[in-house]
Structures are given as C-alpha cells and as structure tokens.
Design a protein around this motif. Structure first.
Motif, PDB file in Angstrom:
ATOM      1  N   MET A 159     -65.115 -87.756  -4.633  1.00 52.58           N
ATOM      2  CA  MET A 159     -66.210 -88.274  -5.452  1.00 52.58           C
ATOM      3  C   MET A 159     -65.788 -89.526  -6.219  1.00 52.58           C
ATOM      4  SD  MET A 159     -68.694 -86.490  -4.623  1.00 52.58           S
ATOM      5  CE  MET A 159     -69.840 -87.248  -5.787  1.00 52.58           C
ATOM      6  N   LYS A 163     -68.567 -92.261  -5.618  1.00 51.01           N
ATOM      7  CA  LYS A 163     -69.544 -92.374  -6.705  1.00 51.01           C
ATOM      8  C   LYS A 163     -69.993 -93.821  -6.896  1.00 51.01           C
ATOM      9  CE  LYS A 163     -66.112 -93.091 -10.340  1.00 51.01           C
ATOM     10  NZ  LYS A 163     -65.504 -92.544 -11.570  1.00 51.01           N
ATOM     11  N   GLU A 164     -71.082 -93.993  -7.645  1.00 51.00           N
ATOM     12  CA  GLU A 164     -71.563 -95.333  -7.959  1.00 51.00           C
ATOM     13  C   GLU A 164     -70.488 -96.075  -8.749  1.00 51.00           C
ATOM     14  OE1 GLU A 164     -75.297 -97.515 -10.281  1.00 51.00           O
ATOM     15  OE2 GLU A 164     -75.230 -95.338 -10.066  1.00 51.00           O
ATOM     16  N   GLY A 166     -67.634 -96.720  -7.376  1.00 50.67           N
ATOM     17  CA  GLY A 166     -66.374 -96.385  -6.718  1.00 50.67           C
ATOM     18  C   GLY A 166     -65.974 -97.464  -5.735  1.00 50.67           C
ATOM     19  N   GLU A 169     -68.130 -98.620  -2.710  1.00 53.98           N
ATOM     20  CA  GLU A 169     -69.267 -99.516  -2.964  1.00 53.98           C
ATOM     21  C   GLU A 169     -68.847-100.973  -2.830  1.00 53.98           C
ATOM     22  OE1 GLU A 169     -71.601-100.508  -6.986  1.00 53.98           O
ATOM     23  OE2 GLU A 169     -72.042 -98.484  -6.254  1.00 53.98           O
ATOM     24  N   PRO A 419     -67.428 -84.739 -13.999  1.00 53.33           N
ATOM     25  CA  PRO A 419     -66.853 -85.910 -14.676  1.00 53.33           C
ATOM     26  C   PRO A 419     -66.753 -85.702 -16.178  1.00 53.33           C
ATOM     27  CG  PRO A 419     -69.148 -86.309 -14.170  1.00 53.33           C
ATOM     28  CD  PRO A 419     -68.812 -84.965 -13.564  1.00 53.33           C
TER      29      PRO A 419
END
Length: 465
Positions: A159, A163-164, A166, A169, A419
């Motif tokens: 994750m 994740k946004e 990360g 991206e 998180p």
C-alpha cells in the motif's frame, strides 16, 4: 588464495574471540568472483534507504549517504565474527517502522524515536540471544497473531507503493514492469522449468532481482520517469559531520514515553527477524549435508549477538529505518545454492557471504557507480518493498491452519496496515483479545479429537437442506 587452508570435513579456520569466531578475507577465506560482481550492482539496494532517511528523519542526501557507510560496516560484521548468514535489513518490518515514525516530526523528534526503537531491538537480541528465550517467545505467540503481523507488514509495504502519492503514481511504467520481471524471475514456476533446461536462464536466475532492477532503471531513464544520471568520477566523500547531527551524540536519548511507544514495533520486528534466522539456517542446512568438506557452525546465539551489535552501532551513529536484520533472503539463497555445488564453485560459506558485503562496501566508495544509481534509488527500494509484500503475504498465509486462525490473522493484518502510527499497538492488542475470545479452546477440548475445521485441508460438512 587464503593463508589458512581448511582440512577436509573441518570447520573453516578462525581466530577465537569469546563467543565470536573471527575470519578475515585472504587470511581465512578466499575472494569469490561471482559474489564480488553481484555486489557491485546489488549494493544499490542499501542506497535505497536514502529516500526514507530524507523523508522520515529529515536527513540531507550527504548525511544519508554517510549512514549507508555505517550500514555497510555492519553488513560486514557477521562474516567477520562467525555468522554464516548473508545479513540485510529486517525488511518486512520497514512498513511497520515507517508507521511508527509517521507519528513524529522529521528531524530530532523522529531521530530520537528511531534511536529508541533501535535500542530496544538491540536489547531484545542481547536478552534472547544470551538466555535462549527467543525461540520460547516466538512459540508462545499465537500462530494467528504471528501470521497476521507478517501479512499486515506485507500489505503495508504494498500500500505504501500503491497509495495516492506513492512511487507508482510518479513512475508507473518502470515500477510495474520491473516488479513483473522480478516476480517472474523469482517466483514463476514456468521460469523454474526454463532454468532446468537452459544454462543461460539459470545464470540469469542466480542474480535474483538484479536483472529486474536494471531493466526498470533503463526503462525509467528511457521514458523520462527518472532523470539521466550525471556521472561523476573519483571517490565518494560521505559527510559524517552532517550525519553526526542526526545521531544520539547530538540529539541525545529519547524520553521514557518514546521508549514505551516503540516497544510493540520492536517486538514485531524481532518476531519477523527470528523467522529470518530460521529461514537462513534452513537454507544453509539444505546444502550443508551436500558439502561434507566443511562443518558449518550456525549458532543462533551468535547471530543474536552480532545483530544486536549492528543495531547498537546504528542507534549511536546512524539511526536506520530498515533496522539491522540477520538475513537478506534472496542473496543468501543465491550464495547457498552456489555453495552447494562443490568446493571449486565456492570455497566456504563464509567466503561467499564475506566477499559479497566486502565488495558491497567498497562499491560505496566508487563515485561513478553511486552517481549512476543516484537518480533511480527509489526504484531499488520500491522493488524491494513490493517483493517483500508478496513474500510476507505468501508466507503468512501458508502458516495459517484453520479458518479461525485465518479470520483472526486477517483482522490483525488489516489493523496493522492502517495508516496510523499506533496501528502496531492496536493490532497486537486486538490479536491477543481475539485469540482468547474466539480461538483459544479449553484444555479438555484440546485433549479431545480436533473439530473438523481444525484439520488442515478439511472443512466442516454442510448440512443438506
């Protein structure tokens, strides 16, 4: 060629030093060329910690690079002091450590938190190594809790990349292609068939994740996901003065409240590390019976003490989110496989592991190598974490025997991957509570025949309508 020569069936020569057995290159063992070549590439993985040191501890690049030299010294200690395992980080614990560090501001506050965690890990290794309580502690922890911790660490590792914000991206193509190649080379059943038939494929497979890492880097440079490196010539000059500002010598010892917060994360790291010791010794024992020319002393107590020394070194001089772990599984597996061939392939298990990290340390001084890899350090760390996530989920699920264990482990894993800096505490507490509430049975019940769901591979019969 080394000075001392091992007699057939004897232990590799050494100088005794209390609980340790000192072995020096070219004195007690020879240099192994394949491990030296592999180290000149794989050392970049240790540099992959630099982005985390910058992000979570607030270190500048030059100070973080100096920290890699301290880490490199620690990597050479096991072979020097008589441990046959190729050391690494406690990699599956990295996501859990980062969750812990996330509750502290980068800078002195986070550095003190990391010092507290590393000191507790050091203390645990000393205590359990000297007393032999390590195996007993791991046996006392419910299987569901251990597996949940391992699975949760794997989920958190994945994750963190997905994740946004990360790394996937920012660099989707190089990371995805590199991960797929790594999965194929390391875990594919079809590639194992190919290696059995083609020597070239076997040679590629012997390098573990190196080919995947190199392909990902080239792709990243080609399509512009990473900048083209500006190669510099000369010798690396790490800034140890800057590093000292992020050490215990400058920031001091943390408060008791920080130590208390670090205890759950330290215990989780130890449980994972003890599993690594078991895996490492198993890999060694698989080839030890083949190589009757060398007697290998794989003392678990010595592994604990050397790992404790390495964590103490980091706690005082260079706090390290990767922690000092007893095993780098892919590299040790590669070394053990070559060692298992014959004495001409690898003179001693210590010559393989010792050579690898000596040349990995020397590579840190080669400025052209360091500057070539500097722009792509995140991909080395990302591939390490993605592969760690896969292995953690795979190993954690394999250890679960019943549907009840799977349910408890799943809850622990989800909570651990949250998180939240305190998710490690919540996960351990919830795992213990659920174990006593839904999993633990009375002594009378345990002495009777197991329920259908407790029999591996069987399920309770479903009543017909």
């Amino acid at each position: 060629m080394q000075i001392y020569v091992r007699e057939e069936g004897a232990e590799q020569p050494y100088w005794p030093a209390g609980p340790f057995k000192i072995r020096l290159p070219l004195v007690h063992y020879r240099i192994e060329v394949p491990e030296a070549a592999q180290a000149l590439i794989m050392f970049v993985v240790s540099l992959g910690m630099i982005p985390l040191l910058q992000q979570y501890l607030g270190m500048p690049y030059e100070a973080a690079l100096a920290g890699c030299f301290i880490c490199g010294i620690g990597f050479m200690l096991p072979a020097l002091l008589g441990v046959p395992l190729v050391p690494g980080w406690i990699t599956p614990a990295i996501p859990v450590t980062l969750l812990f560090l996330g509750g502290f501001a980068p800078g002195p506050e986070a550095v003190q938190a990391m010092i507290a965690l590393q000191l507790i890990v050091c203390f645990i290794f000393v205590l359990f190594g000297v007393t032999g309580l390590g195996a007993k502690l791991v046996d006392l922890i419910p299987n569901s809790l251990k597996s949940g911790i391992i699975i949760g660490a794997g989920i958190a590792a994945l994750m963190g990349e997905l994740k946004e914000g990360g790394r996937i991206e920012a660099t989707p193509v190089s990371l995805i292609i590199g991960a797929l190649i790594a999965f194929y080379l390391l875990f594919s059943l079809s590639f194992k068939d190919v290696m059995a038939r083609h020597p070239l494929a076997k040679r590629i497979g012997d390098f573990g994740m190196v080919p995947a890492m190199l392909v990902a880097m080239v792709i990243g440079w080609t399509i512009g996901e990473y900048p083209i490196p500006e190669i510099e010539w000369g010798i690396t000059q790490p800034d140890f003065g800057a590093l000292s500002q992020f050490s215990m010598l400058s920031v001091g010892l943390p408060g008791i409240d920080v130590f208390l917060l670090a205890i759950p994360t330290a215990l989780i790291a130890y449980v994972i590390a003890f599993g690594d010791i078991i895996v490492g010794n198993t890999l060694t024992e698989r080839v030890d019976h083949i190589r009757t020319d060398e007697k290998i002393d794989d003392s678990v107590g010595r592994v604990h003490l050397v790992t404790a020394i390495r964590n103490a070194l980091h706690a005082v001089l260079a706090p390290w989110p990767g922690l000092a772990g007893p095993l780098w599984t892919p590299v040790h597996a590669t070394v053990a496989e070559r060692y298992g061939r014959d004495r001409t392939a690898m003179q001693s298990i210590f010559s393989g592991g010792g050579t690898f990290w000596i040349f990995g340390f020397l590579a840190l001084f080669i400025l052209p190598l360091v500057t070539i890899f500097k722009p792509v350090l995140p991909i080395a760390l990302s591939l390490t974490l993605v592969l760690t996530g896969y292995i953690c989920v795979m190993v954690g699920i394999e250890q679960l025997r019943t549907s009840t264990e799977r349910g408890v482990a799943g809850i622990v894993a989800v909570v651990l991957a949250m998180p939240d800096p305190k998710s490690t505490v919540y996960a351990v507490v919830i795992g213990v509570v659920l174990y006593f509430l839904v999993e633990r049975r009375s002594k009378a019940a345990r002495s009777e025949a197991p329920a259908p769901e407790d029999v591996p591979g069987e399920r309770p019969a479903v009543p017909e309508a």
